[in-house]
Structure formats: structure tokens, C-alpha cells
Design an enzyme around this catalytic site. Structure first.
Site, PDB file in Angstrom:
ATOM      1  N   THR A   1     -11.406  -1.970   5.981  1.00 57.47           N
ATOM      2  CA  THR A   1     -10.385  -1.282   5.171  1.00 57.47           C
ATOM      3  C   THR A   1     -11.057  -0.283   4.228  1.00 57.47           C
ATOM      4  OG1 THR A   1      -9.087  -3.311   5.279  1.00 57.47           O
ATOM      5  CG2 THR A   1      -8.337  -1.621   3.743  1.00 57.47           C
TER       6      THR A   1
ATOM      7  N   ASP B   1      -5.491 -10.914   2.931  1.00 56.81           N
ATOM      8  CA  ASP B   1      -5.004  -9.894   1.989  1.00 56.81           C
ATOM      9  C   ASP B   1      -5.496 -10.380   0.623  1.00 56.81           C
ATOM     10  OD1 ASP B   1      -2.966  -7.449   1.840  1.00 56.81           O
ATOM     11  OD2 ASP B   1      -2.455  -8.717   0.147  1.00 56.81           O
TER      12      ASP B   1
ATOM     13  N   ASN C   1     -12.252  -7.166  -1.693  1.00 58.25           N
ATOM     14  CA  ASN C   1     -12.727  -6.762  -0.369  1.00 58.25           C
ATOM     15  C   ASN C   1     -12.618  -5.247  -0.141  1.00 58.25           C
ATOM     16  OD1 ASN C   1     -11.476  -6.180   2.631  1.00 58.25           O
ATOM     17  ND2 ASN C   1     -13.326  -7.422   2.677  1.00 58.25           N
TER      18      ASN C   1
ATOM     19  N   SER D   1      -8.663  -5.377  12.945  1.00 61.93           N
ATOM     20  CA  SER D   1      -8.068  -6.666  13.308  1.00 61.93           C
ATOM     21  C   SER D   1      -7.568  -6.621  14.755  1.00 61.93           C
ATOM     22  CB  SER D   1      -6.893  -6.992  12.386  1.00 61.93           C
ATOM     23  OG  SER D   1      -7.329  -7.665  11.231  1.00 61.93           O
TER      24      SER D   1
ATOM     25  N   LYS E   1       4.002  -9.817   7.589  1.00 59.20           N
ATOM     26  CA  LYS E   1       3.229 -10.078   6.370  1.00 59.20           C
ATOM     27  C   LYS E   1       3.614 -11.456   5.865  1.00 59.20           C
ATOM     28  CE  LYS E   1       0.195  -8.155   3.643  1.00 59.20           C
ATOM     29  NZ  LYS E   1      -0.883  -7.175   3.918  1.00 59.20           N
TER      30      LYS E   1
HETATM   31  P1  NDP Z   1      -8.945  -9.103  -2.957  1.00 61.11           P
HETATM   32  O1  NDP Z   1      -8.270 -10.354  -3.319  1.00 61.11           O
HETATM   33  O2  NDP Z   1     -10.237  -9.171  -2.232  1.00 61.11           O
HETATM   34  O3  NDP Z   1      -9.183  -8.210  -4.260  1.00 61.11           O
HETATM   35  C1  NDP Z   1      -8.121  -7.804  -5.065  1.00 61.11           C
HETATM   36  C2  NDP Z   1      -8.665  -7.028  -6.248  1.00 61.11           C
HETATM   37  O4  NDP Z   1      -7.577  -6.449  -6.956  1.00 61.11           O
HETATM   38  C3  NDP Z   1      -9.404  -7.882  -7.257  1.00 61.11           C
HETATM   39  O5  NDP Z   1     -10.373  -7.103  -7.923  1.00 61.11           O
HETATM   40  C4  NDP Z   1      -8.287  -8.300  -8.213  1.00 61.11           C
HETATM   41  O6  NDP Z   1      -8.735  -8.659  -9.515  1.00 61.11           O
HETATM   42  C5  NDP Z   1      -7.472  -7.029  -8.268  1.00 61.11           C
HETATM   43  N1  NDP Z   1      -6.069  -7.343  -8.543  1.00 61.11           N
HETATM   44  C6  NDP Z   1      -5.265  -8.200  -7.872  1.00 61.11           C
HETATM   45  N2  NDP Z   1      -4.056  -8.270  -8.440  1.00 61.11           N
HETATM   46  C7  NDP Z   1      -4.104  -7.456  -9.495  1.00 61.11           C
HETATM   47  C8  NDP Z   1      -3.166  -7.099 -10.486  1.00 61.11           C
HETATM   48  N3  NDP Z   1      -1.923  -7.624 -10.497  1.00 61.11           N
HETATM   49  N4  NDP Z   1      -3.554  -6.185 -11.414  1.00 61.11           N
HETATM   50  C9  NDP Z   1      -4.796  -5.655 -11.394  1.00 61.11           C
HETATM   51  N5  NDP Z   1      -5.726  -5.970 -10.484  1.00 61.11           N
HETATM   52  C10 NDP Z   1      -5.388  -6.857  -9.556  1.00 61.11           C
HETATM   53  O7  NDP Z   1      -7.868  -8.246  -2.126  1.00 61.11           O
HETATM   54  P2  NDP Z   1      -8.104  -7.044  -1.107  1.00 61.11           P
HETATM   55  O8  NDP Z   1      -9.245  -6.206  -1.555  1.00 61.11           O
HETATM   56  O9  NDP Z   1      -8.108  -7.599   0.248  1.00 61.11           O
HETATM   57  O10 NDP Z   1      -6.742  -6.233  -1.278  1.00 61.11           O
HETATM   58  C11 NDP Z   1      -6.567  -5.209  -2.246  1.00 61.11           C
HETATM   59  C12 NDP Z   1      -5.411  -4.320  -1.844  1.00 61.11           C
HETATM   60  O11 NDP Z   1      -5.680  -3.736  -0.558  1.00 61.11           O
HETATM   61  C13 NDP Z   1      -4.050  -5.004  -1.705  1.00 61.11           C
HETATM   62  O12 NDP Z   1      -3.039  -4.098  -2.061  1.00 61.11           O
HETATM   63  C14 NDP Z   1      -3.963  -5.274  -0.200  1.00 61.11           C
HETATM   64  O13 NDP Z   1      -2.639  -5.403   0.235  1.00 61.11           O
HETATM   65  C15 NDP Z   1      -4.607  -4.002   0.322  1.00 61.11           C
HETATM   66  N6  NDP Z   1      -5.098  -4.081   1.692  1.00 61.11           N
HETATM   67  C16 NDP Z   1      -6.039  -5.011   2.041  1.00 61.11           C
HETATM   68  C17 NDP Z   1      -6.525  -5.039   3.327  1.00 61.11           C
HETATM   69  C18 NDP Z   1      -7.631  -5.949   3.722  1.00 61.11           C
HETATM   70  O14 NDP Z   1      -8.136  -5.786   4.848  1.00 61.11           O
HETATM   71  N7  NDP Z   1      -8.075  -6.873   2.906  1.00 61.11           N
HETATM   72  C19 NDP Z   1      -5.976  -4.154   4.372  1.00 61.11           C
HETATM   73  C20 NDP Z   1      -5.059  -3.155   3.868  1.00 61.11           C
HETATM   74  C21 NDP Z   1      -4.632  -3.158   2.583  1.00 61.11           C
HETATM   75  P3  NDP Z   1      -8.796 -10.217  -9.939  1.00 61.11           P
HETATM   76  O15 NDP Z   1      -9.990 -10.770  -9.211  1.00 61.11           O
HETATM   77  O16 NDP Z   1      -8.961 -10.195 -11.406  1.00 61.11           O
HETATM   78  O17 NDP Z   1      -7.505 -10.842  -9.495  1.00 61.11           O
END
Ligand code: NDP
Length: 456
Positions: A220, A176, A251, A388, A136
Site C-alpha cells: 500500500t 486494515d 503499515n 492481495s 470490508k
Molecule cells: P495501522 O493500524 O498499521 O496504522 C494506523 C496508523 O494511523 C497508526 O499510526 C495510528 O496511530 C493512526 N491512527 C489510527 N486511528 C487514528 C485516529 N483516529 N486519529 C489519528 N491517527 C490514527 O493501519 P494501516 O496503516 O494499515 O491503515 C492506515 C490507513 O490506510 C487506513 O485508513 C486504512 O483503511 C488504509 N489502508 C490500509 C491498507 C493496508 O494494506 N493496510 C490498504 C489500503 C488502505 P495509533 O497507533 O496511535 O492508533
């Protein structure tokens, strides 16, 4: 051959000592401690039944990353000012294959965040059944409010250092939080420029036009819902007609919402880090996609398009919305014990963790004790990394599968992860507990291969 008899309390003391070492070696990295604690809670019966794991110090080796790389990332902003961020890559465990795991760009990123994510990734990747190790990375860079050129300059500078440590057979990063196809594109371009050849397998989540896999963007979120389908089916239930709450609007959230809606579920709320929207009629996903994927706006904009909907500040208040299925898909520790209790009081049936470690340990215990179907992140969000790995396969073979081929492989992988987690839970005395099951099933694959590969 006689085997020394080990008592339960000796096993417990041994596991506790492993945990204490983690705390001592990684002070103030509470997220990493939490991920290790949750994992070790499942290990007692495994260590009791398999003394060889203790003899080979498998736990001690698993909690210590093979390598943690930190580096300076200097870049120039649009005003000509030099900015400095910190970059990270943890190469946690390469037993099953090249290190594999995403890159996160978010101001909260620190060594402990990356270690917790890399630790979990090792077992998640093992669960997929594919030949990938755990890694990571990321940076404390905040992409919010940055211009496209700033994002490009930062991504290029980040890769100018990272390229030394990665490669299609060594370490394969992906996206991520804060890292999507745009950032992957800029990093891929820079890697190619430095290396002077085309190695598409060095990054996944690439654009479909230059080596990306169809279905990776959706994987995901879709995979998480395939997992929910399996959990519900175990009680003769389905998604159709059920009220669902999905936190986040990135995402993972967007494509979880899409699949729920395709299956006839009603998503009534979603959020971003500032607040959440509630739409009794069901969230309009086209509007969310337009705001988040095209305009780079806030979820509060949603009510301008749908005056019947309500926006409230405070992202974690989303859990006060009554639902039968809750999908935390935003970030770590976004659903605590009080929120879990509220959800249970409001008739919750199932939770699946689309995000990594979104539920606190107390919340997980409460939900399991309340008999809620619970899909832990290691299992429920493994669809992203699984596709992936399919992208890596396609890159190696220099061909592209159709969306339908990838999606059907994804579904098969999610079903197999569900089955192997359920079986491991049953086998080791945690019937129906997929948290323990996913930990044990993932652990055994890595542990057995570690023993076979000797002390390295
Ligand atoms: P994105 O950046 O696409 O989206 C993140 C979302 O979560 C946004 O809506 C963001 O809001 C919100 N967010 C981020 N940080 C915070 C916070 N501190 N408090 C509240 N809301 C928050 O990320 P992903 O969708 O890719 O990832 C989301 C989760 O899924 C993570 O935990 C990631 O590790 C996990 N994940 C992702 C994968 C992937 O393929 N992308 C695979 C497996 C797990 P804002 O826009 O306001 O920041």
C-alpha cells in the site's frame, strides 16, 4: 431508435434522489454519506451520456450493500472477565469477483464506517483490473494495551463467527487498521481448524512462511508512492529532494516513508493518534520501525533517540509542517479544509491519500481548486488490495513469486490505475481531476458487468 432527451437538471435531480435515499436508509452514518456524496459528484456526465445505467438502476443498486453481517464477539480477558465486542462484515458488491477488503479493529468501528469502506473498496478493486468484488469488516475491539494472548483469543472468537460467511471464492478478508500479520495469523489458524482443510486463499496478508506474498506488507505504501511519481511526472517533476509529510506511523505510513526515502525525498514528519514528530534532518525510519513494529511504543518515543527532533501533541497539527508533498496515511477525515489551506499557503504541490477518505470533502475541493495534484484513496492506496489479489493468484497456483516480480507488477498496476483515471476524467469533462476520473473508471467497469449479469 429514438432516445428520450434528458436535461442536466433532470440528471441532477435523479442523482440527488439517490443520495437522499442513502441518507434515509442509513441514518446517522455520516462517513458512509460522505463517501457516497463524493462519488455521486462525479456521476452527472456519466448518467447523462449513458441512460442505460439509470434504466437498470445501477446507482441505486451500488449504494445498497448486498449484505451486512453483524455478530457478537465474546472473549475472555487476562483477568478471566468475559468481554463482548461487535463484529461486522459488509459484502458490498460481488459483480467482479469474490468480496475483497480488509478487517479493521478499532474502537470507532461501527456499521457506517464499514459501509463507507466497503463502498469505496468496490470501485478501488475495479480500478486494479483484477477479478475482485468489494467488502470490508472489523470490530469495535481496541487492540491497544491488550496482551498477545488477549489478541489471540479475540481473533479466534471473531473468526469462529466470520468463517461461516467467507471462503477463497466467496469473500477474502485482509488487514486494515489494528489488523496486521499477527492478527491474520491467528484468524487463519482458527479458520483452518474449524474448516479442517488448508485453504490459504481465504485470507490475504498472511505470513510469508505459510502462503503470504512477498511485497504485500510494503504494497500500500509503495504503491501510493508509485502513484505520486506518476502525478509528479505529468508536470515534469520528481520526488527526489522534496520535503514530504506523512501522517500515521502504521503499515501504510512506514512503507510510504521507505519508498520516498529510496527515491531521494526527505520525510520531515510523521505521527500517531496522539501527536507528531518533526525532524528537520529527515525522519529516521529505522527508529520509527523499532518503536512501532517491535516495541509497540508511541511516536513520542522518537525524540528520546533523536534529541534534535521535536514532538508535539495533536495528530492533525502535523499539517502545519511546511512540505511539497503531503501523504495522509492514518485514518478518515484527518485533513480538513483549514489544514488544506495551510498546506497550500506553505507551497504544497501534491497530496496522495494513503489512508481511506483522509481528506474531508471540503479539503478535497479546496486542493483541487488550488491546482494541487491530488491522488484519491481509491486510486492511490489500491496497491495493497492489488497485491492481495496477487497473493490469491499465487495461492491458487501453489507457487510464490519473488519480491521483485510482485513489486514490478504492483508498479505496473499503479501506472495503469493512474492512466485509466486520467483518461476517464478527460473523457467526461473533468480534465486532470483524478477524484472524478477514479470514480468514473471504477464505476464503469462495475456498472457494465452488472448490466451483463442481469437484475441480481
Ligand atoms: P495501522 O493500524 O498499521 O496504522 C494506523 C496508523 O494511523 C497508526 O499510526 C495510528 O496511530 C493512526 N491512527 C489510527 N486511528 C487514528 C485516529 N483516529 N486519529 C489519528 N491517527 C490514527 O493501519 P494501516 O496503516 O494499515 O491503515 C492506515 C490507513 O490506510 C487506513 O485508513 C486504512 O483503511 C488504509 N489502508 C490500509 C491498507 C493496508 O494494506 N493496510 C490498504 C489500503 C488502505 P495509533 O497507533 O496511535 O492508533
Amino acid at each position: 431508435m429514438s432516445q428520450a432527451v434528458v436535461t442536466e437538471s433532470e440528471v441532477r435531480e435523479y442523482i440527488e434522489s439517490v443520495y437522499e435515499t442513502v441518507i434515509k436508509r442509513n441514518p446517522e452514518e455520516s462517513e458512509f454519506h460522505q463517501a457516497v456524496r463524493e462519488f455521486l459528484e462525479s456521476m452527472e456526465p456519466v448518467i447523462a451520456r449513458h441512460p442505460e445505467y439509470r434504466k437498470h438502476s445501477i446507482l441505486e443498486r451500488l449504494v445498497e450493500p448486498e449484505r451486512l453481517i453483524t455478530f457478537r464477539v465474546p472473549w475472555v480477558d487476562d483477568k478471566g472477565q468475559v468481554q463482548v465486542n461487535r463484529g461486522f462484515r459488509v459484502q458490498f458488491n460481488s459483480t467482479l469477483g469474490p468480496y475483497k477488503g480488509g478487517l479493521r479493529f478499532h474502537p470507532t468501528v461501527a456499521a457506517g464506517t464499514i459501509k463507507f469502506l466497503g463502498f469505496e473498496q468496490t470501485f478501488k478493486n475495479a480500478l486494479t483490473g483484477q477479478p475482485i468484488g468489494g467488502g470490508k469488516g472489523g470490530s469495535d475491539f481496541d487492540p491497544k494495551g491488550k496482551s498477545d494472548l488477549e489478541i489471540m483469543r479475540f481473533s479466534q472468537s471473531f473468526m469462529t463467527e466470520l468463517y461461516k460467511y467467507i471462503g477463497p471464492d466467496a469473500d477474502v478478508p485482509a488487514g486494515d487498521i489494528g489488523v496486521g500479520a499477527r492478527e491474520i495469523g491467528y484468524m487463519f489458524g482458527q479458520y483452518k481448524r474449524i474448516r479442517g482443510g488448508n485453504e490459504p486463499g481465504v485470507l490475504t496478508g498472511k505470513g510469508v512462511g505459510y502462503g503470504g506474498s512477498l511485497g504485500r506488507t510494503e504494497a500500500t505504501g509503495y504503491g501510493c508512492i508509485y502513484f505520486v511519481e506518476e502525478m509528479l511526472a505529468s508536470r515534469g517533476l520528481e520526488i527526489s529532494g522534496r520535503r514530504v509529510v506523512v501522517s500515521g506511523s502504521g503499515n501504510v505510513s512506514i512503507f510510504a516513508i521507505e519508498k520516498v526515502q529510496q527515491l531521494g525525498g526527505i520525510v520531515v514528519a510523521c505521527s500517531d493518534s496522539a501527536g507528531y514528530v518533526y525532524d528537520e534532518d529527515g525522519i529516521n525510519l529505522d527508529t520509527v520501525k523499532r518503536i512501532k513494529l517491535e516495541e509497540g511504543g508511541r511516536i513520542s518515543d522518537y525524540v528520546n533517540h533523536h534529541p534534535g527532533a521535536v514532538y508535539r501533541t495533536g495528530s492533525t497539527n502535523i499539517w502545519s509542517v511546511p512540505c511539497e508533498i503531503a501523504l495522509p496515511c492514518a485514518t478518515q477525515n484527518e485533513l480538513d479544509e483549514a489544514s488544506a489551506q495551510l498546506l497550500v499557503n506553505n507551497g504544497l504541490l501534491a497530496v496522495a491519500e494513503g489512508a481511506n477518505m483522509p481528506c474531508t470533502l471540503d479539503a478535497v475541493h479546496l486542493l483541487l481548486n488550488a491546482g494541487v495534484l491530488f491522488g484519491p484513496a481509491k486510486a492511490a492506496n489500491a496497491g495493497g488490495v492489488a497485491v492481495s489479489a496477487l497473493e490469491m493468484s499465487q495461492n491458487s497456483m501453489r507457487l510464490s513469486w519473488t519480491f521483485e516480480e510482485v513489486d514490478s507488477k504492483l508498479k505496473g498496476i499503479m501506472q495503469q490505475i493512474y492512466r485509466s483515471s486520467l483518461e476517464a476524467a478527460e473523457d467526461y469533462g473533468f480534465p486532470g481531476n483524478l477524484v472524478a476520473g477514479a470514480n468514473i473508471a471504477g464505476f464503469k467497469k462495475v456498472a457494465n458487468a452488472m448490466i451483463a449479469q442481469g437484475v441480481v
